[in-house]
Design a protein around this motif. Structure first.
Motif, PDB file in Angstrom:
ATOM      1  N   LEU A  21       0.850  -1.197   0.000  1.00 52.97           N
ATOM      2  CA  LEU A  21       0.000   0.000   0.000  1.00 52.97           C
ATOM      3  C   LEU A  21       0.879   1.239   0.000  1.00 52.97           C
ATOM      4  N   ASN A  22       0.387   2.328  -0.595  1.00 52.14           N
ATOM      5  CA  ASN A  22       1.153   3.574  -0.500  1.00 52.14           C
ATOM      6  C   ASN A  22       0.848   4.275   0.831  1.00 52.14           C
ATOM      7  N   ASP A  23       1.647   5.301   1.129  1.00 52.33           N
ATOM      8  CA  ASP A  23       1.536   5.962   2.433  1.00 52.33           C
ATOM      9  C   ASP A  23       0.157   6.592   2.647  1.00 52.33           C
ATOM     10  N   THR A  24      -0.421   7.082   1.559  1.00 48.71           N
ATOM     11  CA  THR A  24      -1.744   7.702   1.673  1.00 48.71           C
ATOM     12  C   THR A  24      -2.766   6.688   2.174  1.00 48.71           C
ATOM     13  N   THR A  25      -2.751   5.523   1.549  1.00 52.91           N
ATOM     14  CA  THR A  25      -3.708   4.491   1.951  1.00 52.91           C
ATOM     15  C   THR A  25      -3.426   4.030   3.381  1.00 52.91           C
ATOM     16  N   VAL A  26      -2.156   3.799   3.688  1.00 51.12           N
ATOM     17  CA  VAL A  26      -1.807   3.368   5.046  1.00 51.12           C
ATOM     18  C   VAL A  26      -2.301   4.399   6.067  1.00 51.12           C
ATOM     19  N   GLY A  27      -2.086   5.682   5.759  1.00 48.47           N
ATOM     20  CA  GLY A  27      -2.500   6.740   6.678  1.00 48.47           C
ATOM     21  C   GLY A  27      -4.005   6.749   6.907  1.00 48.47           C
ATOM     22  N   LYS A  28      -4.748   6.543   5.829  1.00 50.82           N
ATOM     23  CA  LYS A  28      -6.207   6.535   5.967  1.00 50.82           C
ATOM     24  C   LYS A  28      -6.690   5.322   6.762  1.00 50.82           C
ATOM     25  N   VAL A  29      -6.109   4.167   6.473  1.00 47.53           N
ATOM     26  CA  VAL A  29      -6.507   2.941   7.187  1.00 47.53           C
ATOM     27  C   VAL A  29      -6.206   3.099   8.677  1.00 47.53           C
ATOM     28  N   ARG A  30      -5.037   3.646   8.960  1.00 52.59           N
ATOM     29  CA  ARG A  30      -4.603   3.869  10.344  1.00 52.59           C
ATOM     30  C   ARG A  30      -5.540   4.837  11.058  1.00 52.59           C
ATOM     31  N   GLY A  31      -5.883   5.922  10.364  1.00 51.80           N
ATOM     32  CA  GLY A  31      -6.762   6.923  10.967  1.00 51.80           C
ATOM     33  C   GLY A  31      -8.136   6.348  11.290  1.00 51.80           C
ATOM     34  N   ARG A  32      -8.645   5.583  10.347  1.00 56.27           N
ATOM     35  CA  ARG A  32      -9.962   4.960  10.554  1.00 56.27           C
ATOM     36  C   ARG A  32      -9.890   3.957  11.715  1.00 56.27           C
ATOM     37  N   MET A  33      -8.799   3.221  11.785  1.00 53.82           N
ATOM     38  CA  MET A  33      -8.630   2.254  12.880  1.00 53.82           C
ATOM     39  C   MET A  33      -8.688   2.973  14.227  1.00 53.82           C
ATOM     40  N   LEU A  34      -7.889   4.030  14.349  1.00 49.26           N
ATOM     41  CA  LEU A  34      -7.829   4.721  15.644  1.00 49.26           C
ATOM     42  C   LEU A  34      -9.175   5.369  15.982  1.00 49.26           C
ATOM     43  N   ALA A  35      -9.943   5.709  14.947  1.00 51.84           N
ATOM     44  CA  ALA A  35     -11.239   6.350  15.192  1.00 51.84           C
ATOM     45  C   ALA A  35     -12.286   5.371  15.716  1.00 51.84           C
TER      46      ALA A  35
END
Ligand SMILES: *[C@@H]1O[C@H](CO)[C@@H](O)[C@H](O)[C@H]1NC(C)=O
Ligand SMILES: *[C@@H]1O[C@H](CO)[C@@H](O)[C@H](O)[C@H]1NC(C)=O
Ligand SMILES: *[C@@H]1O[C@H](CO)[C@@H](O)[C@H](O)[C@H]1NC(C)=O
Ligand SMILES: *[C@@H]1O[C@H](CO)[C@@H](O)[C@H](O)[C@H]1NC(C)=O
Ligand SMILES: *[C@@H]1O[C@H](CO)[C@@H](O)[C@H](O)[C@H]1NC(C)=O
Ligand SMILES: *[C@@H]1O[C@H](CO)[C@@H](O)[C@H](O)[C@H]1NC(C)=O
Ligand SMILES: *[C@@H]1O[C@H](CO)[C@@H](O)[C@H](O)[C@H]1NC(C)=O
Length: 380
Positions: A21-35
């Motif tokens: 995955l690129n950093d953008t996707t990783v960042g979004k997945v991570r953000g959604r996880m923490l939310a």
């Protein structure tokens, strides 16, 4: 000749490596996880995912995790989540959290032990020790000695294998205690003894919940992935511990148990799909467990050098990437609270994506390094 084999190697490697995955996707997945994480095992799985992805050198998959080569920064969500858990811990109780599960709260134990070092606060070490004491000495046991996944009665859930044993093993490796490392591995074996289905078409897939006042004996995919990935982490912890040389037989036994699940699971893979939520029922495509299974598959390849299922994992990863939507949500997931029903998003599924990204990244780095597999690299 040389050029030809290099080209073959290059394209061969590409073919089996997925793209990640690129950093953008990783960042979004991570953000959604923490939310959306809100339960003990979701916190535990999320902190493990963040460790493996962002604090890779400190995680058990790092080069020298025992003792940790550095403290985790106090800014890391791994530490904030540990602080949060301690802030709501019920005074006078042993487990890190109180939610009816015996296993799930223990999944936060690794983060709490790391926070002990970051924060220089003995309350954290004490809380981790109490969690361990609770599992070993207070939780009901099945007749074979397996520690229950529930507090109220002896009942075994395959989820336990990701929640309890990796923490017990981690505590053992951190405190140079071989008894605990062996106990972690033994618990995986005791769960396998009860849950592994040796009957008919699904041979060696594990059942979900057995014993106690009710059972859920289906071959739930997520539970099988919990078991494979949890056992792989116990194995990795043993391999990185100071006792690795003395644990050789136990580690290879774990390899056999994990491979049973990998082979019994990947055999159901169809092109352009995630695995079914229940493989033998062919019910609905379920990407959360497929993601965690792929992560465990990459981890096992680096541990043993056996790449039998890498093409399965890589094919799955490329497809999983297409199932992450614009918001960073992994779609086609089961409702984690309703094991036979499709859901819209999954807190644990979000963490699985990060675990897969980290496992794939480390697999690719290992391939490029030309190093021997972890288990073969131990100086016996
Ligand atoms: C990242 O990957 C996704 C597909 O997984 C793609 O849609 C997106 O354009 C990529 N973003 C960047 C910045 O490359
Ligand atoms: C807790 O951290 C201290 C250092 O602050 C360390 O000496 C101790 O060994 C740690 N305890 C555990 C169980 O890791
Ligand atoms: C240590 O952590 C506990 C639990 O979060 C907290 O109550 C206590 O104030 C902390 N001690 C210090 C010295 O920061
Ligand atoms: C290892 O851990 C077990 C369980 O907590 C404990 O009973 C034992 O004393 C420990 N052994 C050593 C050598 O510290
Ligand atoms: C094995 O599977 C068959 C067919 O699904 C079933 O009838 C039988 O009860 C199962 N046996 C056990 C021991 O679970
Ligand atoms: C997945 O695994 C099964 C069983 O090992 C194998 O038959 C199949 O070809 C694999 N699929 C891919 C895409 O590697
Ligand atoms: C679980 O899913 C089934 C089938 O869709 C539904 O009937 C049931 O109400 C759901 N249970 C919960 C607790 O959501």
């Amino acid at each position: 000749m040389l050029t030809h084999s290099l080209i073959t190697l290059f394209f061969g490697a590409l073919a089996v490596s997925a793209t990640g995955l690129n950093d953008t996707t990783v960042g979004k997945v991570r953000g959604r996880m923490l939310a959306i994480i809100a339960h003990s095992w979701e916190y535990g799985t999320a902190t493990e995912a963040l460790l493996e992805l962002e604090e890779a050198d400190v995680s058990v998959y790092g080069e020298k995790p025992f003792p940790p080569c550095r403290t985790v920064s106090a800014d890391s969500p791994v530490i904030s989540l540990a602080e949060y858990v301690l802030s709501i811990k019920e005074p006078g109780t042993l487990p890190l959290m109180t939610d009816g599960a015996a296993g799930d709260p223990a999944s936060m134990g690794v983060a709490v032990l790391l926070a002990n070092q970051t924060l220089h606060n003995a309350t954290y070490a004490e809380a981790a020790g109490q969690q361990l004491d609770f599992l070993l000495n207070y939780v009901p046991r099945a007749p074979n000695g397996a520690i229950s996944h529930r507090v109220s009665e002896a009942q075994l859930w395959n989820d336990f294998v990701y929640m309890g044993p990796p923490f017990i093993a981690y505590y053992g490796a951190l405190t140079y205690n071989i008894t605990l490392l062996l106990e972690a591995k033994k618990q995986v074996g005791l769960y396998r003894e009860v849950l592994r289905d040796t009957n008919s078409t699904v041979t060696t897939l594990w059942q979900h919940i057995r014993l106690g006042s009710w059972e859920e004996p289906s071959h739930w995919g997520t539970g099988n992935a919990w078991a494979a990935a949890g056992a792989a982490r116990v194995l990795q912890t043993m391999a990185k511990s100071h006792h690795a040389r003395r644990l050789q037989g136990d580690m290879w036994e774990l390899v056999g148990w994990i491979n049973e699940i990998l082979s019994a699971s990947w055999v159901w893979q169809e092109p352009g799909k995630c695995l079914p939520d229940h493989p033998d029922l062919q019910d609905f495509e379920e990407c959360a467990w497929t993601t965690l299974l792929a992560a465990a598959t990459y981890r096992m390849a680096v541990l043993t050098g056996d790449e039998t299922y890498i093409s399965n994992a890589s094919t799955a990863f490329d497809y999983i990437e297409t199932q992450i939507n614009e918001a960073g949500t992994l779609t086609k997931v089961v409702d984690p609270f309703n094991w036979s029903t499709p859901g819209t998003e999954s807190p644990e599924g979000q963490a699985f994506v990060l675990l897969l990204q980290a496992a794939w990244r480390d697999y690719v780095a290992w391939k490029q390094s030309g190093r021997r597999p972890t288990l073969l690299d131990i100086q016996w």
